[in-house]
Motif scaffolding. Structure first.
Motif: not given
Length: 85
Positions: A47-52
Motif C-alpha cells: 500500500a506504500l506510495p513510490g516506484p512500483s
C-alpha cells in the motif's frame, strides 16, 4: 551480511522428551507468529506510495522471507506432522 550460521557441536544434555517437545512447540509458535507479522508487513508495503518496481521487489522479498519461515516450521514439525522427539 552472511546467511550462514556456524553451528558448534553440542553435547546432548539430559532433556526429557516432554521438555524437548515443549521447546519445539514454543519455537514453532514463535515462527508462526513471525509468518503472520511478515504477511501483515507485506500488505503494508504493497500500500506504500513510490516506484512500483521498488515496492514489488520489497513485497517479493517479504514473501520470500515468509516462505522461508514456513519451511522452517515444516522442518521443525516434520512437514506439519508433529513428532515429539
Amino acid at each position: 551480511m552472511s546467511n550462514v550460521i556456524p553451528l558448534a557441536p553440542r553435547l546432548k544434555q539430559a532433556r526429557t522428551v516432554h521438555s524437548e517437545a515443549e521447546e519445539r512447540a514454543a519455537l514453532a509458535a514463535d515462527l508462526i507468529d513471525l509468518i503472520e507479522r511478515v504477511r501483515e508487513m507485506t500488505e503494508h508495503v504493497a500500500a506504500l506510495p513510490g516506484p512500483s518496481l521498488r515496492i514489488q521487489q520489497t513485497a517479493q522479498q517479504l514473501l520470500d522471507a515468509g516462505t522461508a519461515l514456513e519451511r522452517a516450521v515444516e522442518a521443525l514439525t516434520e512437514n506439519g506432522e508433529w513428532v515429539p522427539f
